[in-house]
Design an enzyme around this catalytic site. Sequence first.
Site, PDB file in Angstrom:
ATOM      1  CG  ASP A  85      -1.802   1.215   1.282  1.00  0.00           C
ATOM      2  OD1 ASP A  85      -2.685   1.301   0.418  1.00  0.00           O
ATOM      3  OD2 ASP A  85      -1.613   2.082   2.153  1.00  0.00           O
ATOM      4  CD  GLU A  97      -4.934   1.939  -3.242  1.00  0.00           C
ATOM      5  OE1 GLU A  97      -5.939   2.592  -3.011  1.00  0.00           O
ATOM      6  OE2 GLU A  97      -3.897   2.018  -2.570  1.00  0.00           O
ATOM      7  CG  ASP A 102      -0.902   3.442   5.631  1.00  0.00           C
ATOM      8  OD1 ASP A 102      -1.962   3.864   5.142  1.00  0.00           O
ATOM      9  OD2 ASP A 102      -0.020   4.190   6.102  1.00  0.00           O
TER      10      ASP A 102
END
Length: 359
Positions: A180, A264, A347
């Site tokens: 992340d 992501e 996170d």
Amino acid sequence: MLVLKAYKYLIYPNHEQQDYLASVFGAVRFIYNKMLADKIEHYKRAGNMLRTTPARYKKEFHWLKEADSLALANAQLNLEKAYKQFFRNKNTGFPKFKSKKTNNNSFTTNNQKGTIAIEGGTLKIPKLKTKIRIKVHRSFTGQIKSCTLSKTPSGKYFASVLVETDIVPLAKAEKTIGVDLGLKDFAVTSEGEVFANPKHLRTSEKRLKKLQKDLSRKKKGSQNRYKARLKVAKLHEKIANQRKDFLHKTSTQLINDNQVIVMEDLRVKNMMQNHKLSKAISEVSWSMFREMLTYKSKWYGRELIIAPKNFASSQLCSYCGYKNAEVKSLAVRQWSCPACHTEHDRDRNAAMNLLKLAM
Ligand SMILES: [Zn+2]
């Protein structure tokens, strides 16, 4: 696997060599601008694209014959590329004229049977009789394809050498990892490893802000403004190098240790409501990082998975899957799942969701 890899080195041209480089920078700018102007004029008149080559201009502008013809040919290729890109996607903007002021000091030349070579701390390039001193801080194996020579606003010279090199894929790794990317820390993995933004980078960025403020206060055209601009340019270069270095190290470590990396979609990050400078800086790093992971995973036989755009990695509880919309706010760093009461670090939880996506 044969791949093209770029190696960038500092070079130290003497005065004579600097003059030569300046003349090629100028010739490349000239031919680019001339061809662009003619293309525009032709388009207005005939409504289609003018095909032209540097050779055509050498008759009129004799001095061009003295410039490296490969550099001129590459300038033409660059222009054609910019042109095609524009016609394919008008959002990219029409090709712009290259001005000396906005740092267009670079040219690319090609290796033809040893016309470009690095040996004994020197760089040989076509047309130039003497060799340029070069600092080879990192060696390479393979054949040199081309070399881009450039001068930065702060007056440094670089040679970026494109080498065809044989890469051996790494032995298969066991692990899959979710990564992340964030504003606070650069990255947090599903294993809880934190890659903090390097302190020296943050210090430099703070200093840049101050220098930019200084610059804006200086009188236009003054010597002090010139000096301030130089300082800003130098620091910009330093930050770019520090950042690249950090991103290389981080991406290499992740590639070495993991077989599959899940990340992501950066478009999700871009939608976040945050207009601070730190955000703009992070965006540059994120896309560069993704680019590095993309080509390194190809080179070394790894897999990079990008989560679908609608995947709410931050809001889902990585334990029970409950979607907690309250976590949308970036201010929420820690949260407790209303359904299963698991305590989450924002996170790390996002990274674990990304990992689950790959499973
Ligand atoms: Zn839960």
